[in-house]
Design a protein around this motif. Sequence first.
Motif, PDB file in Angstrom:
ATOM      1  N   SER A   1      50.844  58.961  38.445  1.00  0.00           N
ATOM      2  CA  SER A   1      50.603  60.122  37.248  1.00  0.00           C
ATOM      3  C   SER A   1      50.593  59.378  35.913  1.00  0.00           C
ATOM      4  CB  SER A   1      51.710  60.982  37.387  1.00  0.00           C
ATOM      5  OG  SER A   1      52.683  60.543  37.056  1.00  0.00           O
ATOM      6  N   ARG A   2      51.167  58.401  35.899  1.00  0.00           N
ATOM      7  CA  ARG A   2      51.153  57.394  34.886  1.00  0.00           C
ATOM      8  C   ARG A   2      49.961  57.215  34.628  1.00  0.00           C
ATOM      9  NH1 ARG A   2      55.495  54.168  34.207  1.00  0.00           N
ATOM     10  NH2 ARG A   2      57.239  55.343  34.827  1.00  0.00           N
ATOM     11  N   HIS A   3      49.204  56.199  35.451  1.00  0.00           N
ATOM     12  CA  HIS A   3      47.943  55.504  34.662  1.00  0.00           C
ATOM     13  C   HIS A   3      46.631  55.439  35.699  1.00  0.00           C
ATOM     14  CE1 HIS A   3      51.151  52.254  33.469  1.00  0.00           C
ATOM     15  NE2 HIS A   3      51.331  52.573  34.647  1.00  0.00           N
ATOM     16  N   ARG A   4      46.757  57.144  36.251  1.00  0.00           N
ATOM     17  CA  ARG A   4      45.610  58.514  37.064  1.00  0.00           C
ATOM     18  C   ARG A   4      44.461  57.815  36.848  1.00  0.00           C
ATOM     19  NH1 ARG A   4      46.176  64.092  37.041  1.00  0.00           N
ATOM     20  NH2 ARG A   4      43.596  63.396  36.976  1.00  0.00           N
ATOM     21  N   ASP A   5      44.368  57.201  34.868  1.00  0.00           N
ATOM     22  CA  ASP A   5      43.735  57.096  34.240  1.00  0.00           C
ATOM     23  C   ASP A   5      43.159  55.466  34.762  1.00  0.00           C
ATOM     24  OD1 ASP A   5      43.204  59.591  33.594  1.00  0.00           O
ATOM     25  OD2 ASP A   5      43.437  58.758  31.495  1.00  0.00           O
ATOM     26  N   ASP A   6      43.746  54.468  34.959  1.00  0.00           N
ATOM     27  CA  ASP A   6      43.510  53.464  35.210  1.00  0.00           C
ATOM     28  C   ASP A   6      43.306  53.087  36.601  1.00  0.00           C
ATOM     29  OD1 ASP A   6      44.479  53.641  32.212  1.00  0.00           O
ATOM     30  OD2 ASP A   6      46.400  52.734  33.307  1.00  0.00           O
ATOM     31  N   ILE A   7      43.424  53.464  37.571  1.00  0.00           N
ATOM     32  CA  ILE A   7      43.827  53.605  38.767  1.00  0.00           C
ATOM     33  C   ILE A   7      42.645  53.637  39.779  1.00  0.00           C
ATOM     34  CG2 ILE A   7      45.351  53.398  41.398  1.00  0.00           C
ATOM     35  CD1 ILE A   7      47.967  53.842  39.344  1.00  0.00           C
ATOM     36  N   ALA A   8      42.308  52.787  40.139  1.00  0.00           N
ATOM     37  CA  ALA A   8      40.713  53.259  41.315  1.00  0.00           C
ATOM     38  C   ALA A   8      41.039  53.566  42.772  1.00  0.00           C
ATOM     39  CB  ALA A   8      40.072  51.975  41.465  1.00  0.00           C
ATOM     40  N   ALA A   9      42.270  53.092  43.484  1.00  0.00           N
ATOM     41  CA  ALA A   9      42.835  53.502  44.667  1.00  0.00           C
ATOM     42  C   ALA A   9      44.333  52.881  45.116  1.00  0.00           C
ATOM     43  CB  ALA A   9      42.307  53.220  45.521  1.00  0.00           C
ATOM     44  N   LEU A  10      44.658  53.812  45.610  1.00  0.00           N
ATOM     45  CA  LEU A  10      46.187  53.472  46.281  1.00  0.00           C
ATOM     46  C   LEU A  10      45.692  52.797  48.037  1.00  0.00           C
ATOM     47  CD1 LEU A  10      48.661  53.067  46.506  1.00  0.00           C
ATOM     48  CD2 LEU A  10      49.058  55.697  47.496  1.00  0.00           C
ATOM     49  N   VAL A  11      46.271  51.340  48.059  1.00  0.00           N
ATOM     50  CA  VAL A  11      45.673  50.872  49.300  1.00  0.00           C
ATOM     51  C   VAL A  11      47.291  50.882  50.332  1.00  0.00           C
ATOM     52  CG1 VAL A  11      46.000  48.615  48.460  1.00  0.00           C
ATOM     53  CG2 VAL A  11      45.281  49.060  50.611  1.00  0.00           C
ATOM     54  N   ILE A  12      47.439  51.676  51.178  1.00  0.00           N
ATOM     55  CA  ILE A  12      48.863  51.259  51.696  1.00  0.00           C
ATOM     56  C   ILE A  12      48.499  51.356  53.316  1.00  0.00           C
ATOM     57  CG2 ILE A  12      50.255  52.792  50.066  1.00  0.00           C
ATOM     58  CD1 ILE A  12      50.448  54.643  52.838  1.00  0.00           C
ATOM     59  N   GLU A  13      49.068  49.929  53.932  1.00  0.00           N
ATOM     60  CA  GLU A  13      49.590  50.660  54.946  1.00  0.00           C
ATOM     61  C   GLU A  13      50.652  51.330  55.717  1.00  0.00           C
ATOM     62  OE1 GLU A  13      50.722  46.106  56.892  1.00  0.00           O
ATOM     63  OE2 GLU A  13      51.139  46.040  54.280  1.00  0.00           O
ATOM     64  N   PRO A  14      49.576  52.302  56.947  1.00  0.00           N
ATOM     65  CA  PRO A  14      50.416  53.994  56.733  1.00  0.00           C
ATOM     66  C   PRO A  14      51.186  53.457  57.945  1.00  0.00           C
ATOM     67  CG  PRO A  14      47.841  53.937  57.282  1.00  0.00           C
ATOM     68  CD  PRO A  14      48.055  52.643  56.423  1.00  0.00           C
ATOM     69  N   LEU A  15      52.387  54.411  58.181  1.00  0.00           N
ATOM     70  CA  LEU A  15      53.595  53.719  58.641  1.00  0.00           C
ATOM     71  C   LEU A  15      54.122  52.854  58.859  1.00  0.00           C
ATOM     72  CD1 LEU A  15      53.907  56.940  60.037  1.00  0.00           C
ATOM     73  CD2 LEU A  15      53.385  56.368  62.175  1.00  0.00           C
ATOM     74  N   VAL A  16      53.993  51.472  58.919  1.00  0.00           N
ATOM     75  CA  VAL A  16      54.319  50.549  59.165  1.00  0.00           C
ATOM     76  C   VAL A  16      53.745  49.285  58.337  1.00  0.00           C
ATOM     77  CG1 VAL A  16      54.742  48.966  60.886  1.00  0.00           C
ATOM     78  CG2 VAL A  16      54.337  51.126  61.876  1.00  0.00           C
ATOM     79  N   GLN A  17      54.426  48.501  58.095  1.00  0.00           N
ATOM     80  CA  GLN A  17      54.322  47.213  57.206  1.00  0.00           C
ATOM     81  C   GLN A  17      54.101  46.066  57.764  1.00  0.00           C
ATOM     82  OE1 GLN A  17      55.836  48.735  52.619  1.00  0.00           O
ATOM     83  NE2 GLN A  17      54.921  46.612  52.744  1.00  0.00           N
ATOM     84  N   GLY A  18      53.377  45.480  58.653  1.00  0.00           N
ATOM     85  CA  GLY A  18      53.912  44.830  59.760  1.00  0.00           C
ATOM     86  C   GLY A  18      53.985  43.992  59.183  1.00  0.00           C
TER      87      GLY A  18
END
Length: 459
Positions: free
Chosen positions: A216-233
Amino acid sequence: MGEKATPRHSRAELTSWDHRHLWHPFTQMRQWLVEEPLVIARGEGCYLVDLEGRRYLDGVSSLWCNVHGHNRPELNTAVVRQLEEIAHSTLLGLTNMPAVVLAKKLIEIAPPGLTRVFYSDSGATAVEVGLKMAFQYWQLKGKPGKTKFASLVEAYHGDTLGAVSVGYSELFHRFYRPLLFECFRLPPPHLYRFHQGLSDKDAMAKAVVEAQNVLSRHRDDIAALVIEPLVQGAAGIWTQPLGYVRALREIAEENDILFIGDEVATGFGRTGRMFACEHDLISPDILCLAKGLSGGYLPLAATLTTEEIFSAFLAEYDEFKTFFHGHTYTGNPLACAAALANLELFETERVLERLEPKIVFLRERLGADLAPLAHVADVRQWGFMVGIELMRDPERRIPYHPTDEIGIRVTQEARARGVIIRPLGNVIVLVPPLSISRDELDLLIEATRASIQAVTERA
Ligand SMILES: *Cc1c(COP(=O)(O)O)cnc(C)c1O
């Protein structure tokens, strides 16, 4: 299987040429050059067979990508049939049947809302495509300030520079730091649970609050959040509790941040559902797929996205809003034919239905046979992704030293028992093909248990 083909080259020749000419991935070559390599000649179901005909259970699905076993007649036939038509033609200015039909199929099985498929050839490129799509999307939407990305601590998204930027791991990537773009790092629940000793509930709450604050603090700067859902392999099979993916998805949406799900590892049944996002009933804006997409047969990747993102790129030719990205082998017909046969097997063999009891069996055996071992600090599992974390003193949280090479020694021990597994540091990783039988699972667990015991009692 038919007659064993006579090897065209001797083991001595192959070893000498390998040692002279090959450079292996993620491998300290000095160590490699003094070892006799294991030369895989064939595959058969869940087994790899070496030059001398010795059989090894493939406990890591040939790097997390094999789904229905090796040398599957259905997949072989699909590839051969396509080969007799054409091996490759381009998607630049042309199209082809396997690529079209596969795109339609992928959209049918993908989480709702995803309508478009962009092909490439590896997990890393699937992620690069997703990052570039997200980045250009905001430029096209008149929000050029949204140029940054957010990801999870110790995320792994592949080894090309963009993927490395969002997936930075000190160990793997420290040399490239000056080449990488900045990225906001969110600590996942596992860090709070395992490293700070919080309860599942508190760890999850803390991780969500942290994500909320940063995004929320950087909402104007961030294009996307990228994650490995459920398991960080690659982090060491760091599992996330149910609800975490959903929470991140909601926070991203509230803050006008695109959500990229990297399901390169978790896709195609790995976690018990076709896609990990399904466990939390969410759809990403961009979904990255590779590894299991072709059943582990051929290099193929796909980046799926929504009509909303796709349509932002539509314009007159001379407005140059085109997505200027592609690879020579984008939409390769041979790989797409393998992927189609892979998806068909999921249906005809009711793979996900039959997987469920095997997941339960695996969980029970891990709990009964692995968890009680003196040096096993944590056993993590989502479906058919398992991480067994070893520590010198689990009670006092004292890890093994890298010079102990504990993970490497356990996998060497397992190899002597006819099982191929690979460590991630001090974490022993089990990622068997979905087609593995109960007896083979039994062998995998027993060999892992015996190997851990043999090595840790000596260490
Ligand atoms: C393996 C992996 C990648 C990279 O895939 P490659 O095909 O090796 O480039 C990306 N993301 C995740 C989550 C992975 O596990």
